[in-house]
Motif scaffolding. Structure first.
Motif, short mmCIF file in Angstrom:
data_model
loop_
_atom_site.label_atom_id
_atom_site.label_comp_id
_atom_site.label_asym_id
_atom_site.label_seq_id
_atom_site.Cartn_x
_atom_site.Cartn_y
_atom_site.Cartn_z
N GLY A 1 2.34 1.69 -3.39
CA GLY A 1 1.34 2.21 -4.33
C GLY A 1 1.10 3.70 -4.17
N LEU A 2 1.06 4.16 -2.93
CA LEU A 2 0.83 5.58 -2.67
C LEU A 2 1.98 6.43 -3.21
CD1 LEU A 2 -0.64 5.46 0.96
CD2 LEU A 2 -1.86 6.07 -1.14
N CYS B 1 -6.24 5.27 -6.64
CA CYS B 1 -5.84 6.68 -6.67
C CYS B 1 -6.07 7.29 -8.05
CB CYS B 1 -4.37 6.82 -6.27
SG CYS B 1 -4.02 6.46 -4.53
N ILE C 1 0.85 -1.20 0.00
CA ILE C 1 0.00 0.00 0.00
C ILE C 1 0.87 1.24 0.00
CG2 ILE C 1 -1.72 1.30 1.31
CD1 ILE C 1 -2.79 -1.34 2.36
N THR D 1 -3.72 -0.10 -4.94
CA THR D 1 -3.69 1.26 -4.38
C THR D 1 -3.55 2.29 -5.50
OG1 THR D 1 -2.66 0.46 -2.34
CG2 THR D 1 -2.52 2.82 -2.78
#
Length: 314
Positions: free
Chosen positions: A67-68, A185, A64, A181
């Motif tokens: 991914g961010l 987004c 996560i 993620t």
């Protein structure tokens, strides 16, 4: 071993860069494209995790974080290209390996020996020479703030990837969470673009009804029809092409994580940054752009760095 997988990652990410370069010349929604790219990565990772029967451990949650930061890095880079000078942003996004070396030293105590450090400097210098070959001056630094943010985000993303290998996090569950993620987004950005577009279209329709007898009404009626005919890049087609790009992105992530598992984060990051050379070859042989002297020197310098690292046993 790490060098082989780093080079494979550089080649795969270079293919992704070629596809990004090609799609950047098309009239499409980049958020739709990237949403499709990350979505395909999530599908591939999910399938591989079940085929290989990998455990879904708590350490997979680092995906996560990856991914961010991957989302933030790509969004910052594209924003920089949009509002600033491409060469400035390109130079800054070529430097994550420097921050990765520093970060890995302070976080995990990773040290480069004398020969590795020299090879690292040679490779990074070669990449910078290629990036610096475009026109740039101190007074022409538009978009540098977005380039710096992208630089930081790309570096943290690489460090997060290295951290996942230190935690012995199962690869494909981790990659699934990373790509999922990113999909979410970019999906939100895509939805935002869709709402803004609809709002603009509704405003146009309202204006055309109120001014039915004016020249403006004629233009507003004709413009959407012309746009629809001339632009074949529908949302569906853009998303599907993004999924195709996602195959190279997913394979590249597998290679780079294996390289991180065997090698030092800074060295892997430096070698993977050579993916820009594949984009250069594409522009040279398919778009017929000639190499500048600095680009040729940069390519030869980076290759010399790889050979030096190999001969020194790095």
């Amino acid at each position: 071993m790490w060098l082989i997988f780093s080079i494979l990652a550089a080649i795969t990410f270079g293919m992704r860069g070629v596809l990004y370069h090609w799609t950047s010349q098309q009239s499409l929604n980049r958020n739709t494209l990237l949403c499709g790219t990350f979505f395909m990565g999530a599908i591939i990772s999910l399938v591989c995790s079940f085929v290989l029967n990998q455990e879904w451990a708590a350490t997979s949650l680092v995906g996560i974080q990856m991914g961010l930061f991957s989302f933030a890095a790509n969004a910052s880079m594209f924003k920089g290209f949009k509002v600033g000078k491409a060469s400035v942003v390109a130079i800054l996004t070529a430097l994550p390996a420097v921050l990765v070396v520093i970060g890995a030293f302070f976080i995990w105590g990773e040290r480069l020996n004398y020969m590795q450090f020299i090879a690292f400097i040679i490779i990074v210098s070669g990449v910078l020479l290629v990036r610096y070959s475009n026109d740039i001056s101190i007074g022409n630094l538009q978009g540098s703030q977005w380039g710096l943010l992208a630089l930081l985000m790309f570096a943290i993303n690489d460090l997060s990837g290295k951290w996942s290998t230190i935690l012995n996090s199962p690869m494909f569950p981790t990659l699934f969470l990373m790509f999922l993620t990113g999909t979410i987004c970019f999906g939100f950005w895509w939805l935002r673009d869709y709402k803004v577009k609809n709002k603009f279209v509704n405003r146009e329709l309202a204006a055309s009804k109120e001014n039915a007898a004016t020249e403006l009404q004629t233009k507003l009626r004709v413009k959407p029809v012309i746009s629809k005919i001339n632009n074949p890049w529908t949302e569906k087609r853009t998303f599907l092409v993004g999924m195709g790009v996602g195959i190279t992105n997913a394979v590249g992530m597998v290679f780079i994580l294996i390289a991180f598992d065997y090698g030092k984060a800074g060295l892997v990051s430096a070698v993977v940054s050579l993916n820009v050379f594949l984009v250069l070859l594409y522009t040279r042989f398919f778009i017929k752009e000639k190499f500048t002297r600095l680009e040729l020197i940069g390519i030869l310098t980076a290759i010399a760095g790889i050979l030096f690292m190999r001969l020194s046993g790095g």
